[in-house]
Write a protein that holds these residues in place. Structure first.
Motif, PDB file in Angstrom:
ATOM      1  N   ARG A 113     -15.393  14.538 -17.344  1.00  0.00           N
ATOM      2  CA  ARG A 113     -14.214  14.330 -18.532  1.00  0.00           C
ATOM      3  C   ARG A 113     -13.522  12.827 -18.948  1.00  0.00           C
ATOM      4  NH1 ARG A 113     -10.467  18.967 -17.984  1.00  0.00           N
ATOM      5  NH2 ARG A 113      -9.109  16.738 -18.151  1.00  0.00           N
ATOM      6  N   PHE A 114     -13.141  12.022 -17.685  1.00  0.00           N
ATOM      7  CA  PHE A 114     -12.713  10.474 -17.552  1.00  0.00           C
ATOM      8  C   PHE A 114     -14.070   9.160 -18.276  1.00  0.00           C
ATOM      9  CE2 PHE A 114     -13.124   6.101 -15.695  1.00  0.00           C
ATOM     10  CZ  PHE A 114     -12.091   5.689 -16.467  1.00  0.00           C
ATOM     11  N   TYR A 115     -15.145   9.527 -18.255  1.00  0.00           N
ATOM     12  CA  TYR A 115     -16.159   8.966 -19.126  1.00  0.00           C
ATOM     13  C   TYR A 115     -16.005   9.238 -20.004  1.00  0.00           C
ATOM     14  CZ  TYR A 115     -16.643   6.865 -14.358  1.00  0.00           C
ATOM     15  OH  TYR A 115     -16.295   6.293 -13.378  1.00  0.00           O
ATOM     16  N   GLU A 116     -16.027  10.880 -20.504  1.00  0.00           N
ATOM     17  CA  GLU A 116     -16.503  11.456 -21.875  1.00  0.00           C
ATOM     18  C   GLU A 116     -15.172  10.308 -22.465  1.00  0.00           C
ATOM     19  OE1 GLU A 116     -15.575  15.114 -24.066  1.00  0.00           O
ATOM     20  OE2 GLU A 116     -15.851  15.573 -22.097  1.00  0.00           O
ATOM     21  N   ARG A 117     -13.903  10.317 -22.098  1.00  0.00           N
ATOM     22  CA  ARG A 117     -12.488   9.773 -22.289  1.00  0.00           C
ATOM     23  C   ARG A 117     -13.053   8.276 -22.590  1.00  0.00           C
ATOM     24  NH1 ARG A 117     -10.118  13.497 -18.525  1.00  0.00           N
ATOM     25  NH2 ARG A 117      -9.408  11.852 -17.770  1.00  0.00           N
ATOM     26  N   PHE A 118     -13.133   7.859 -21.991  1.00  0.00           N
ATOM     27  CA  PHE A 118     -13.592   6.072 -21.863  1.00  0.00           C
ATOM     28  C   PHE A 118     -14.175   5.684 -22.943  1.00  0.00           C
ATOM     29  CE2 PHE A 118     -15.870   3.579 -20.471  1.00  0.00           C
ATOM     30  CZ  PHE A 118     -15.742   1.893 -20.118  1.00  0.00           C
ATOM     31  N   TRP A 119     -15.611   6.925 -23.044  1.00  0.00           N
ATOM     32  CA  TRP A 119     -16.822   6.362 -24.422  1.00  0.00           C
ATOM     33  C   TRP A 119     -15.896   6.592 -25.410  1.00  0.00           C
ATOM     34  CZ3 TRP A 119     -19.218   2.115 -23.737  1.00  0.00           C
ATOM     35  CH2 TRP A 119     -20.056   2.392 -22.532  1.00  0.00           C
ATOM     36  N   SER A 120     -15.306   7.942 -25.584  1.00  0.00           N
ATOM     37  CA  SER A 120     -14.947   8.060 -26.892  1.00  0.00           C
ATOM     38  C   SER A 120     -13.307   6.690 -27.414  1.00  0.00           C
ATOM     39  CB  SER A 120     -13.705   9.872 -27.057  1.00  0.00           C
ATOM     40  OG  SER A 120     -15.231  10.380 -26.713  1.00  0.00           O
ATOM     41  N   GLU A 121     -13.224   7.176 -26.180  1.00  0.00           N
ATOM     42  CA  GLU A 121     -11.839   5.754 -26.634  1.00  0.00           C
ATOM     43  C   GLU A 121     -12.591   4.097 -27.000  1.00  0.00           C
ATOM     44  OE1 GLU A 121      -9.511   4.895 -23.794  1.00  0.00           O
ATOM     45  OE2 GLU A 121      -8.774   6.583 -23.862  1.00  0.00           O
ATOM     46  N   ARG A 122     -14.136   3.614 -26.605  1.00  0.00           N
ATOM     47  CA  ARG A 122     -14.390   2.449 -26.569  1.00  0.00           C
ATOM     48  C   ARG A 122     -15.271   2.795 -27.982  1.00  0.00           C
ATOM     49  NH1 ARG A 122     -11.783   2.125 -22.554  1.00  0.00           N
ATOM     50  NH2 ARG A 122     -12.616   0.600 -21.233  1.00  0.00           N
ATOM     51  N   LEU A 123     -16.036   4.278 -28.725  1.00  0.00           N
ATOM     52  CA  LEU A 123     -16.277   4.433 -29.324  1.00  0.00           C
ATOM     53  C   LEU A 123     -15.217   4.537 -31.074  1.00  0.00           C
ATOM     54  CD1 LEU A 123     -19.265   6.763 -28.615  1.00  0.00           C
ATOM     55  CD2 LEU A 123     -19.532   4.431 -29.569  1.00  0.00           C
ATOM     56  N   ASP A 124     -13.844   4.851 -30.594  1.00  0.00           N
ATOM     57  CA  ASP A 124     -13.118   4.752 -32.007  1.00  0.00           C
ATOM     58  C   ASP A 124     -12.649   3.771 -32.212  1.00  0.00           C
ATOM     59  OD1 ASP A 124     -13.826   7.397 -31.736  1.00  0.00           O
ATOM     60  OD2 ASP A 124     -11.527   8.096 -30.827  1.00  0.00           O
TER      61      ASP A 124
ATOM     62  N   LEU B 227     -14.941   1.242 -32.160  1.00  0.00           N
ATOM     63  CA  LEU B 227     -15.890   0.415 -32.565  1.00  0.00           C
ATOM     64  C   LEU B 227     -15.857   1.022 -33.617  1.00  0.00           C
ATOM     65  CD1 LEU B 227     -18.451  -1.734 -32.709  1.00  0.00           C
ATOM     66  CD2 LEU B 227     -19.517   0.331 -31.895  1.00  0.00           C
ATOM     67  N   GLU B 228     -15.645   1.772 -34.014  1.00  0.00           N
ATOM     68  CA  GLU B 228     -15.587   2.168 -35.633  1.00  0.00           C
ATOM     69  C   GLU B 228     -14.507   1.711 -36.723  1.00  0.00           C
ATOM     70  OE1 GLU B 228     -15.571   6.503 -37.675  1.00  0.00           O
ATOM     71  OE2 GLU B 228     -14.385   6.136 -35.927  1.00  0.00           O
ATOM     72  N   HIS B 229     -13.830   1.756 -36.017  1.00  0.00           N
ATOM     73  CA  HIS B 229     -12.351   1.075 -35.999  1.00  0.00           C
ATOM     74  C   HIS B 229     -12.769  -0.436 -36.497  1.00  0.00           C
ATOM     75  CE1 HIS B 229      -7.872  -0.120 -37.564  1.00  0.00           C
ATOM     76  NE2 HIS B 229      -8.028  -0.750 -36.542  1.00  0.00           N
ATOM     77  N   GLU B 230     -13.442  -0.900 -35.561  1.00  0.00           N
ATOM     78  CA  GLU B 230     -13.346  -2.158 -36.265  1.00  0.00           C
ATOM     79  C   GLU B 230     -14.752  -2.968 -36.816  1.00  0.00           C
ATOM     80  OE1 GLU B 230     -12.181  -5.912 -35.203  1.00  0.00           O
ATOM     81  OE2 GLU B 230     -10.765  -4.061 -34.181  1.00  0.00           O
ATOM     82  N   LEU B 231     -15.896  -1.763 -36.811  1.00  0.00           N
ATOM     83  CA  LEU B 231     -16.479  -1.774 -38.167  1.00  0.00           C
ATOM     84  C   LEU B 231     -16.203  -1.795 -39.483  1.00  0.00           C
ATOM     85  CD1 LEU B 231     -19.436  -0.064 -36.794  1.00  0.00           C
ATOM     86  CD2 LEU B 231     -19.688  -2.150 -36.949  1.00  0.00           C
ATOM     87  N   ARG B 232     -15.774  -0.204 -39.889  1.00  0.00           N
ATOM     88  CA  ARG B 232     -14.601  -0.355 -40.642  1.00  0.00           C
ATOM     89  C   ARG B 232     -13.975  -1.407 -41.676  1.00  0.00           C
ATOM     90  NH1 ARG B 232     -15.199   5.515 -42.653  1.00  0.00           N
ATOM     91  NH2 ARG B 232     -15.677   6.780 -40.885  1.00  0.00           N
ATOM     92  N   LYS B 233     -13.337  -2.051 -40.463  1.00  0.00           N
ATOM     93  CA  LYS B 233     -12.198  -3.241 -40.541  1.00  0.00           C
ATOM     94  C   LYS B 233     -13.083  -4.503 -41.987  1.00  0.00           C
ATOM     95  CE  LYS B 233      -9.507  -6.748 -38.306  1.00  0.00           C
ATOM     96  NZ  LYS B 233      -9.589  -7.058 -36.764  1.00  0.00           N
ATOM     97  N   SER B 234     -14.163  -4.635 -40.734  1.00  0.00           N
ATOM     98  CA  SER B 234     -15.107  -5.747 -41.109  1.00  0.00           C
ATOM     99  C   SER B 234     -15.827  -5.413 -42.233  1.00  0.00           C
ATOM    100  CB  SER B 234     -16.154  -5.818 -40.061  1.00  0.00           C
ATOM    101  OG  SER B 234     -17.662  -6.712 -40.118  1.00  0.00           O
ATOM    102  N   GLU B 235     -16.296  -3.960 -42.390  1.00  0.00           N
ATOM    103  CA  GLU B 235     -16.360  -3.040 -43.989  1.00  0.00           C
ATOM    104  C   GLU B 235     -15.565  -4.069 -45.269  1.00  0.00           C
ATOM    105  OE1 GLU B 235     -19.831  -1.945 -46.601  1.00  0.00           O
ATOM    106  OE2 GLU B 235     -20.113  -2.417 -45.527  1.00  0.00           O
ATOM    107  N   THR B 236     -14.442  -3.288 -45.129  1.00  0.00           N
ATOM    108  CA  THR B 236     -13.558  -3.704 -45.440  1.00  0.00           C
ATOM    109  C   THR B 236     -13.831  -5.093 -45.908  1.00  0.00           C
ATOM    110  OG1 THR B 236     -12.499  -1.352 -44.328  1.00  0.00           O
ATOM    111  CG2 THR B 236     -10.757  -3.164 -45.974  1.00  0.00           C
ATOM    112  N   ASP B 237     -12.992  -5.649 -44.724  1.00  0.00           N
ATOM    113  CA  ASP B 237     -13.237  -7.292 -45.105  1.00  0.00           C
ATOM    114  C   ASP B 237     -14.567  -7.694 -45.916  1.00  0.00           C
ATOM    115  OD1 ASP B 237     -10.362  -6.832 -43.556  1.00  0.00           O
ATOM    116  OD2 ASP B 237     -11.067  -8.043 -41.849  1.00  0.00           O
ATOM    117  N   ARG B 238     -15.318  -7.361 -45.733  1.00  0.00           N
ATOM    118  CA  ARG B 238     -16.389  -7.735 -46.217  1.00  0.00           C
ATOM    119  C   ARG B 238     -16.789  -7.506 -48.447  1.00  0.00           C
ATOM    120  NH1 ARG B 238     -21.973  -6.160 -46.608  1.00  0.00           N
ATOM    121  NH2 ARG B 238     -21.120  -4.567 -44.835  1.00  0.00           N
TER     122      ARG B 238
END
Length: 117
Positions: A88-99, A101-112
């Motif tokens: 579960r520790f690694y599940e939380r770890f990767w969920s946070e990282r993927l969230d 990344l998703e935030h940055e991709l959405r921000k990048s798409e909005t900027d673009r």
């Protein structure tokens, strides 16, 4: 204490590394089985099945009881819960990282696109 817990998890993951033993654990999740019943789906000898069962026993994944000449095995969910807790520790770890990344991709798409979406 930490070393003992680490050794326990090592045994659990070592036991679960084998596909035959994982399938045995899955079968035991449904119901208690005899050694013969656990061996049947794999077309293996009782001696070979017994080796797998002993590995699962060492890891604390199953408990065996003997009635006459018949050995009954049942799942011990505590050891699986320990492994799940560790994972579960690694599940939380990767969920946070993927969230993130998703935030940055959405921000990048909005900027673009200039905010037109």
């Amino acid at each position: 204490m930490v070393e003992q817990r680490s050794e326990h998890l090592d045994n659990v993951f070592r036991a679960l590394a084998d596909p035959t033993r994982r399938e045995m654990v899955r079968l035991l999740a449904d119901r208690e089985c005899t050694v013969t019943e656990l061996a049947a789906p794999f077309q293996m000898s009782l001696a070979a099945a017994s080796k797998h069962i002993k590995s699962l026993e060492r890891a604390g994944l199953l408990q065996r009881r003997v009635h006459g000449r018949t050995h009954f095995c049942r799942l011990n969910p505590k050891s699986l819960a320990d492994a799940h807790e560790w994972l579960r520790f690694y599940e939380r770890f990767w969920s946070e990282r993927l969230d993130a990344l998703e935030h940055e991709l959405r921000k990048s798409e909005t900027d673009r696109t200039g905010g037109d979406k």
